[in-house]
Write an enzyme that holds these catalytic residues in place. Sequence first.
Site, PDB file in Angstrom:
ATOM      1  CE  LYS A 158      -3.599   2.304   2.704  1.00  0.00           C
ATOM      2  NZ  LYS A 158      -4.501   2.195   3.856  1.00  0.00           N
TER       3      LYS A 158
ATOM      4  CE  LYS B 118      -6.150   1.811  -0.247  1.00  0.00           C
ATOM      5  NZ  LYS B 118      -6.712   1.796   1.065  1.00  0.00           N
TER       6      LYS B 118
HETATM    7  C1  PBG Z   1      -7.344   3.240   5.964  1.00  0.00           C
HETATM    8  C2  PBG Z   1      -7.660   3.132   4.532  1.00  0.00           C
HETATM    9  C3  PBG Z   1      -7.502   4.105   3.522  1.00  0.00           C
HETATM   10  C4  PBG Z   1      -8.063   3.561   2.375  1.00  0.00           C
HETATM   11  C5  PBG Z   1      -8.520   2.311   2.707  1.00  0.00           C
HETATM   12  N1  PBG Z   1      -8.232   2.046   4.032  1.00  0.00           N
HETATM   13  C6  PBG Z   1      -7.008   5.480   3.562  1.00  0.00           C
HETATM   14  C7  PBG Z   1      -5.629   5.787   3.895  1.00  0.00           C
HETATM   15  O1  PBG Z   1      -4.751   4.943   3.987  1.00  0.00           O
HETATM   16  O2  PBG Z   1      -5.432   6.982   4.090  1.00  0.00           O
HETATM   17  C8  PBG Z   1      -8.163   4.267   1.038  1.00  0.00           C
HETATM   18  C9  PBG Z   1      -9.255   3.809   0.177  1.00  0.00           C
HETATM   19  C10 PBG Z   1      -9.564   4.674  -0.961  1.00  0.00           C
HETATM   20  O3  PBG Z   1      -8.941   5.725  -1.224  1.00  0.00           O
HETATM   21  O4  PBG Z   1     -10.499   4.302  -1.674  1.00  0.00           O
HETATM   22  N2  PBG Z   1      -6.084   2.934   6.347  1.00  0.00           N
END
Ligand code: PBG
Length: 321
Positions: A191, A244
Amino acid sequence: MNRTRRLRKNENIRRLVRENRVTVDDLIYPIFIEEGNQIESEIESMPGINRYSLDTISKELDEVVALKIPAVLLFGIPASKDDEGSNTWDDNGIVQQAIRFIKKNYPGLYVISDICFCEYTNHGHCGVIHDNDVDNDATLINLAKQSLSHAKAGADMLAPSGMLDGAIITMREALDHAGYYDLPIMGYSVKFASAFYGPFRDAADSTPTFGDRRTYQMDPPNRDEAHREAFYDDQEGADILMVKPALSYLDIIRDLKDQFDKPIACYNVSGEYSMIKAASMQDWIDEKRVMMESLTSMKRAGADIIITYFAKDVAKLLNNE
Ligand code: PBG
């Protein structure tokens, strides 16, 4: 002469030689559940996506089931936040209530719960803060508590999204020890610290009040490190590895598909969704075609599973074909 055009002559032959397609079976639909009553508020930066309270969510779930979308991914927005995000391990927390509600009323729907803290902490970071940064190992203790509480509520799968070191092994051991050895974990293995999460942070009220997430989420330019992250999650026992965001990281999806013998998921994140919606609202692009082209590129890159806010739109389109 080599004539590749022969097999593009008409739609029938193109269908026969088509290598990748998106199906409803590939999709996971994210849902935002807010603590409270009679809430159905559209998220301004994500047209078509709402936050619901438990007393209004059935309409949405009825549709998801009717469209045969196999799974939902739950994000909770609690009524009150604190330093550590203690609502996340409260057996009566908003997500726990939602899991119980869905499993009782929609037993055929597969429920995945996001395991994180940022929507639940008053500082908006994904864990416990020490010295202005997320303390990894202090957060792991809470992560285990949160996981067990979601397991007890009846989640079908857990998906830790905080990018903490050792998250998967910590959860696996806690779950196994409590007898939940059959409960799978989907790791947000790779991520990135991405600007594409902007609209989600509006949706989930999870923008950090100071700093950013770069000490725990990955630096976007890195590819070798992505392998390392996925390797650790694989070894620690993640059942599914996720990349992601998706669109700017198709190379990483392909790397993982080639390098690991586990299902690969990708998260088509909020910013990717909002850009397509915004441009199509201006009539600058053909929304349905751009949506399908982007999602198909994720399949072509190697994704077995796509988490997407477009899930209902795709299902409607495919069901009508
Ligand atoms: C929480 C999380 C996030 C997303 C999913 N889980 C946000 C982040 O890391 O700031 C992002 C999902 C999206 O942008 O659709 N940790």
